[in-house]
Design a protein around this motif. Structure first.
Motif, PDB file in Angstrom:
ATOM      1  N   ALA A   1      68.257  13.763  22.949  1.00  0.00           N
ATOM      2  CA  ALA A   1      68.145  14.749  21.868  1.00  0.00           C
ATOM      3  C   ALA A   1      69.491  15.025  21.218  1.00  0.00           C
ATOM      4  O   ALA A   1      69.561  15.357  20.030  1.00  0.00           O
ATOM      5  N   ALA A   2      70.564  14.874  21.996  1.00  0.00           N
ATOM      6  CA  ALA A   2      71.899  15.169  21.468  1.00  0.00           C
ATOM      7  C   ALA A   2      72.484  14.028  20.642  1.00  0.00           C
ATOM      8  O   ALA A   2      73.508  14.192  19.982  1.00  0.00           O
ATOM      9  N   SER A   3      71.836  12.889  20.667  1.00  0.00           N
ATOM     10  CA  SER A   3      72.370  11.744  19.918  1.00  0.00           C
ATOM     11  C   SER A   3      72.260  11.995  18.412  1.00  0.00           C
ATOM     12  O   SER A   3      71.249  12.532  17.935  1.00  0.00           O
ATOM     13  N   PRO A   4      73.259  11.584  17.653  1.00  0.00           N
ATOM     14  CA  PRO A   4      73.205  11.795  16.199  1.00  0.00           C
ATOM     15  C   PRO A   4      72.182  10.916  15.481  1.00  0.00           C
ATOM     16  O   PRO A   4      71.886  11.148  14.310  1.00  0.00           O
ATOM     17  N   ILE A   5      71.616   9.932  16.173  1.00  0.00           N
ATOM     18  CA  ILE A   5      70.675   9.032  15.503  1.00  0.00           C
ATOM     19  C   ILE A   5      69.222   9.353  15.834  1.00  0.00           C
ATOM     20  O   ILE A   5      68.319   8.656  15.397  1.00  0.00           O
ATOM     21  N   THR A   6      68.970  10.393  16.634  1.00  0.00           N
ATOM     22  CA  THR A   6      67.600  10.725  17.018  1.00  0.00           C
ATOM     23  C   THR A   6      67.160  12.047  16.391  1.00  0.00           C
ATOM     24  O   THR A   6      67.971  12.914  16.059  1.00  0.00           O
ATOM     25  N   GLY A   7      65.838  12.183  16.265  1.00  0.00           N
ATOM     26  CA  GLY A   7      65.252  13.420  15.769  1.00  0.00           C
ATOM     27  C   GLY A   7      64.811  14.299  16.929  1.00  0.00           C
ATOM     28  O   GLY A   7      65.245  14.103  18.075  1.00  0.00           O
ATOM     29  N   PRO A   8      63.923  15.249  16.684  1.00  0.00           N
ATOM     30  CA  PRO A   8      63.453  16.168  17.735  1.00  0.00           C
ATOM     31  C   PRO A   8      62.751  15.420  18.867  1.00  0.00           C
ATOM     32  O   PRO A   8      61.971  14.495  18.630  1.00  0.00           O
ATOM     33  N   VAL A   9      63.027  15.814  20.099  1.00  0.00           N
ATOM     34  CA  VAL A   9      62.447  15.182  21.280  1.00  0.00           C
ATOM     35  C   VAL A   9      61.509  16.177  21.957  1.00  0.00           C
ATOM     36  O   VAL A   9      61.923  17.286  22.324  1.00  0.00           O
ATOM     37  N   THR A  10      60.240  15.802  22.113  1.00  0.00           N
ATOM     38  CA  THR A  10      59.251  16.646  22.770  1.00  0.00           C
ATOM     39  C   THR A  10      59.212  16.313  24.259  1.00  0.00           C
ATOM     40  O   THR A  10      58.968  15.163  24.643  1.00  0.00           O
ATOM     41  N   SER A  11      59.440  17.303  25.098  1.00  0.00           N
ATOM     42  CA  SER A  11      59.475  17.086  26.540  1.00  0.00           C
ATOM     43  C   SER A  11      58.068  16.902  27.092  1.00  0.00           C
ATOM     44  O   SER A  11      57.117  17.567  26.660  1.00  0.00           O
ATOM     45  N   PRO A  12      57.875  15.992  28.059  1.00  0.00           N
ATOM     46  CA  PRO A  12      56.551  15.848  28.693  1.00  0.00           C
ATOM     47  C   PRO A  12      56.149  17.101  29.479  1.00  0.00           C
ATOM     48  O   PRO A  12      54.969  17.247  29.800  1.00  0.00           O
ATOM     49  N   TYR A  13      57.115  17.957  29.764  1.00  0.00           N
ATOM     50  CA  TYR A  13      56.790  19.202  30.451  1.00  0.00           C
ATOM     51  C   TYR A  13      56.174  20.220  29.487  1.00  0.00           C
ATOM     52  O   TYR A  13      55.646  21.252  29.921  1.00  0.00           O
ATOM     53  N   GLN A  14      56.259  19.909  28.192  1.00  0.00           N
ATOM     54  CA  GLN A  14      55.691  20.810  27.191  1.00  0.00           C
ATOM     55  C   GLN A  14      54.356  20.313  26.642  1.00  0.00           C
ATOM     56  O   GLN A  14      53.642  21.072  25.989  1.00  0.00           O
ATOM     57  N   ASP A  15      54.034  19.052  26.866  1.00  0.00           N
ATOM     58  CA  ASP A  15      52.805  18.480  26.315  1.00  0.00           C
ATOM     59  C   ASP A  15      52.147  17.623  27.392  1.00  0.00           C
ATOM     60  O   ASP A  15      52.628  16.538  27.728  1.00  0.00           O
ATOM     61  N   LYS A  16      51.025  18.105  27.934  1.00  0.00           N
ATOM     62  CA  LYS A  16      50.359  17.413  29.041  1.00  0.00           C
ATOM     63  C   LYS A  16      49.769  16.069  28.613  1.00  0.00           C
ATOM     64  O   LYS A  16      49.488  15.217  29.460  1.00  0.00           O
ATOM     65  N   VAL A  17      49.563  15.877  27.290  1.00  0.00           N
ATOM     66  CA  VAL A  17      49.043  14.591  26.816  1.00  0.00           C
ATOM     67  C   VAL A  17      50.016  13.454  27.122  1.00  0.00           C
ATOM     68  O   VAL A  17      49.617  12.290  27.241  1.00  0.00           O
ATOM     69  N   LEU A  18      51.281  13.782  27.270  1.00  0.00           N
ATOM     70  CA  LEU A  18      52.307  12.770  27.495  1.00  0.00           C
ATOM     71  C   LEU A  18      52.434  12.361  28.964  1.00  0.00           C
ATOM     72  O   LEU A  18      53.277  11.523  29.294  1.00  0.00           O
ATOM     73  N   VAL A  19      51.611  12.954  29.819  1.00  0.00           N
ATOM     74  CA  VAL A  19      51.717  12.717  31.258  1.00  0.00           C
ATOM     75  C   VAL A  19      50.359  12.270  31.804  1.00  0.00           C
ATOM     76  O   VAL A  19      49.309  12.748  31.353  1.00  0.00           O
ATOM     77  N   THR A  20      50.373  11.333  32.762  1.00  0.00           N
ATOM     78  CA  THR A  20      49.127  10.908  33.398  1.00  0.00           C
ATOM     79  C   THR A  20      48.615  12.008  34.326  1.00  0.00           C
ATOM     80  O   THR A  20      49.344  12.935  34.689  1.00  0.00           O
ATOM     81  N   GLN A  21      47.375  11.903  34.727  1.00  0.00           N
ATOM     82  CA  GLN A  21      46.760  12.943  35.547  1.00  0.00           C
ATOM     83  C   GLN A  21      47.458  13.100  36.885  1.00  0.00           C
ATOM     84  O   GLN A  21      47.551  14.213  37.410  1.00  0.00           O
ATOM     85  N   ASP A  22      47.962  12.005  37.453  1.00  0.00           N
ATOM     86  CA  ASP A  22      48.635  12.116  38.753  1.00  0.00           C
ATOM     87  C   ASP A  22      50.088  12.559  38.614  1.00  0.00           C
ATOM     88  O   ASP A  22      50.798  12.661  39.607  1.00  0.00           O
ATOM     89  N   ARG A  23      50.535  12.779  37.375  1.00  0.00           N
ATOM     90  CA  ARG A  23      51.881  13.290  37.064  1.00  0.00           C
ATOM     91  C   ARG A  23      52.989  12.327  37.513  1.00  0.00           C
ATOM     92  O   ARG A  23      54.146  12.720  37.597  1.00  0.00           O
TER      93      ARG A  23
END
Length: 727
Positions: free
Chosen positions: A105-127
């Motif tokens: 997220a701190a890199s000057p070439i990247t945009g906003p980074v969504t954490s998998p801890y904030q969106d359960k869709v980004l994580v498998t059921q077994d985590r």
């Protein structure tokens, strides 16, 4: 030379005389021209364009619709893949993951980074598995800026958690440059030339001529990129082809020059004779290659048109260098062409001087005699071998390389493996659906449901309406991977059956990177026969103009198609079937890259015609001298066997060095062309040509409305060599 004799000289002879006599001016012009073009081309040339999409395909229309109504979805992205043995919620593991996310997220070439801890869709059921899509900034991001991120993420992995960056830019960033492959090719060519000529001076002339021409050709390619965009592999292919044909063309001319010196000619007359004979064959052969390459225009693909123009320019410059720069170099060397030679060759040279001319190639002549005694058996045997080698071509599949076929130590491959294990193999092959609608209230849920229930679809995302309310899109993920044939079959089923049944009057398009690859592959496969036909027809016309024989032109076309088909078959067996693939640098079995067969055919057809031109030209000379086809074939083969073998060895060495490079697609092309040249120089030239010409007899020289060329017997000149030529 008397004035009358000069007036009877042809254009090439006069050009050779001018370049020889004004050699300092010619050399200076070339050096200044190459420097100027290099500064312009490499300093202000166009950047490569790797976007093979476009045209009228359904995937191209999908992309246009999304660009119009969903501008926020544009731009490159990276995908962070996470695999945690104890789950991402383990305290120690979470600290490591959040540290990686914060650095990204701190890199000057990247945009906003969504954490998998904030969106359960980004994580498998077994985590245990998670994914994060990281947008790159709006500005043009260079792969050199992405490489530190790829390395930093890769270094953050340990026994408890594996993290890796994937995506197009990540894959490009960690793909090393071609490196020393071209240097190895040049070194191999130098060794072969030194063995063939036995002299450092004779070795150096073809190399220097070819290298100057290649630099100029590649610089012009970069400049022309502004008008004819071309992908990044163009320069690599241009360098390979330019080096191969450039060295070969100079080799043929230098060989003819040395032969003339050996027969007692002065250096100037030897130069003129070499350009007027071998140089003429070079121009015909080079023109054949250029015409064959321009056959890529028939494919109707924007980038392949750019490839055709770029590689044609490189070949054209090598042709010009061979008939202008090389005569100037010969003017500087004169009788010293044999200087700095191998000591062990001195006694062999003296033997050649004292021996009759016709005894210098006894092995090739004896071999020709063996083939000519049983020509039908030899022709059937050669044809059978080529057909067997070509058989795998029937199962050829076309696709584009993705992360799944990259070397297994690369971050992009590790990311692919994590995502496939956690989210299914189809996660890397998403299908994007889009359609234009009349209002925001349009209900696309029945379509999504129908797609979700289709066999081969893992799941589909909910439909999303554009901000302007005029379009809807959703994504479906197959159960199979990017390179699987089942994925292509699924795309056809959705387009041809599922969507027409479900949508009624609305047109829902299927696109995305995977669908685009399928569309390009199928379009290329459908147009390939047309390109092959055009290339064969144009090359045959050129061959007829040179040798004045329809029969030989037909023979050449058939033999070349068989040898190229055999090369296709070997590529399929190695690349697609996996035979000896790992040993040759292919990490896993994969479909043949879409552009490889398109590129291979015109290049190989043109190069095969090169060898045919040099061989048939000599056979025709001998036939006009003796009137006996059998003797003409044997002597023509004997006179050209050494130089064609050396030329083929140089081509094979140059093309094979592509296997040392990192690009799996370039490796496929290099492998195929090396195999084709090997087959052409052995099975075709040494068996097929003498056998078929023996079977045809006087019919070899058939031309409508014209009799076979009359024999004008002339005595073979004695092998006299000036004392200076031995120095």
């Amino acid at each position: 030379m008397p004035t009358e004799t000069r007036r009877t000289e042809g254009l090439l002879a006069r050009l050779a005389r001018f370049c020889y006599g004004r050699r300092r001016l010619v050399l200076l012009t070339w050096i200044v021209g190459v420097v100027a073009v290099s500064i312009l081309g490499f300093g202000y040339g166009a950047a490569p364009d790797n976007d093979f999409s476009g045209g009228d395909s359904e995937s191209a229309k999908t992309q246009e619709l999304i660009e119009k109504h969903f501008p926020e979805q544009q731009g490159d992205t990276l995908t962070l893949a996470i695999k945690a043995e104890k789950g991402i919620d383990d305290p120690v593991t979470r600290l490591k993951i959040e540290k990686v996310l914060a650095d990204l997220a701190a890199s000057p070439i990247t945009g906003p980074v969504t954490s998998p801890y904030q969106d359960k869709v980004l994580v498998t059921q077994d985590r245990r598995f998670a994914r994060v899509t990281i947008p790159l900034s709006d500005k043009e991001v260079e792969k050199s800026e992405v490489k530190p991120l790829v390395d930093a993420v890769k270094d953050a992995s340990d026994d408890s958690v594996t993290v890796a960056l994937g995506g197009y830019m990540a894959e490009k960033a960690e793909t090393p440059p071609q490196g020393s492959a071209e240097s190895v090719g040049i070194l191999a060519a130098a060794v072969i030339l030194f063995i063939a000529f036995g002299s450092l001076v004779a070795m150096g002339l073809p190399l220097v001529t070819a290298l100057l021409a290649i630099v100029a050709g590649l610089a012009l390619t970069k400049l022309l990129g502004h008008l004819f965009p071309a992908p990044d592999f163009t320069l690599v292919f241009g360098a390979m082809i330019g080096l191969g044909v450039g060295v070969d063309y100079a080799l043929f001319i230098v060989t003819r020059y040395k032969d003339s010196l050996r027969d007692g000619d002065e250096p100037e007359s030897a130069t003129i004779k070499a350009i007027d004979t071998a140089g003429r064959a070079v121009l015909f052969a080079g023109t054949t290659v250029v015409i064959a390459l321009l056959g890529l225009f028939v494919m109707g693909q924007r980038l392949m048109t750019g490839v055709a123009v770029a590689t044609s320019i490189t070949v054209l410059v090598t042709m010009i260098a061979a008939v202008t720069l090389l005569p100037a170099f010969l003017g500087f060397t004169g009788y010293k062409i044999n200087s700095l030679r191998l000591p062990r060759r001195a006694s062999r040279r003296n033997q050649e001087v004292s021996a009759p001319s016709q005894e210098r190639h006894t092995l090739a002549e004896r071999w020709a005699a063996v083939v000519q005694r049983k020509p039908l058996v030899a022709a059937l045997l050669a044809g059978g071998i080529l057909l067997v080698l070509a058989a795998p071509t029937l199962s050829m599949r076309l696709s584009q390389p993705d992360a799944s076929v990259q070397p297994h130590d690369r971050s992009s491959y590790i990311s692919y493996k994590i995502l496939s294990e956690g989210f299914g193999p189809g996660y890397g092959a998403p299908l994007v659906f889009a359609t234009e609608v009349g209002s925001k209230d349009a209900d696309l849920r029945p379509v999504v449901e129908a797609v979700s229930k289709t066999e081969g679809v893992a799941y589909a995302t909910p439909p999303r309406v554009s901000a302007d309310g005029q379009a809807v899109t959703f994504t479906a993920f197959p159960t199979t991977g990017y390179q699987d044939e089942a994925t292509a079959n699924l795309v056809h089923e959705l387009r041809d059956d599922v969507l027409p049944r479900t949508t009624g009057g609305e047109q829902v398009l299927v696109g995305g990177p995977n669908a685009a690859t399928i569309d390009v592959a199928e379009e290329s496969g459908s147009r390939l026969p047309l390109m092959i036909g055009v290339v064969i027809a144009m090359s045959m016309l050129l061959m007829i103009a040179l040798v004045r024989s329809v029969t030989i032109a037909l023979q050449s076309a058939v033999m070349n198609v068989l040898s190229i088909g055999a090369a296709y078959g070997v590529v399929v067996a190695v690349v697609q079937w996996g035979w000896f693939g790992p040993a040759l640098g292919f990490p896993t079995a994969m479909p043949v890259t879409t552009w490889v067969p398109m590129m291979m055919f015109p290049v190989l057809f043109g190069l095969s015609m090169d060898y045919q031109v040099f061989l048939i030209s000599r056979i025709r000379e001998e036939y006009q001298r003796t009137g006996d086809t059998r003797v003409a074939v044997a002597r023509g083969l004997a006179r050209t066997a050494k130089v064609i073998t050396a030329a083929a060895a140089i081509m094979i060495a140059v093309f094979t060095t592509s296997l040392l490079g990192p690009d799996v697609a370039v490796k496929q092309g290099g492998l195929g062309m090396a195999v084709a040249v090997l087959i052409d120089a052995t099975i075709v030239r040494m068996i097929f040509v003498p056998a078929v010409m023996e079977l045809c007899g006087k019919a070899n020289w058939w031309m409508p409305g014209r009799r076979a060329p009359k024999a004008t017997p002339t005595p073979t000149p004695p092998a006299a060599v000036r004392e200076e030529a031995r120095v």
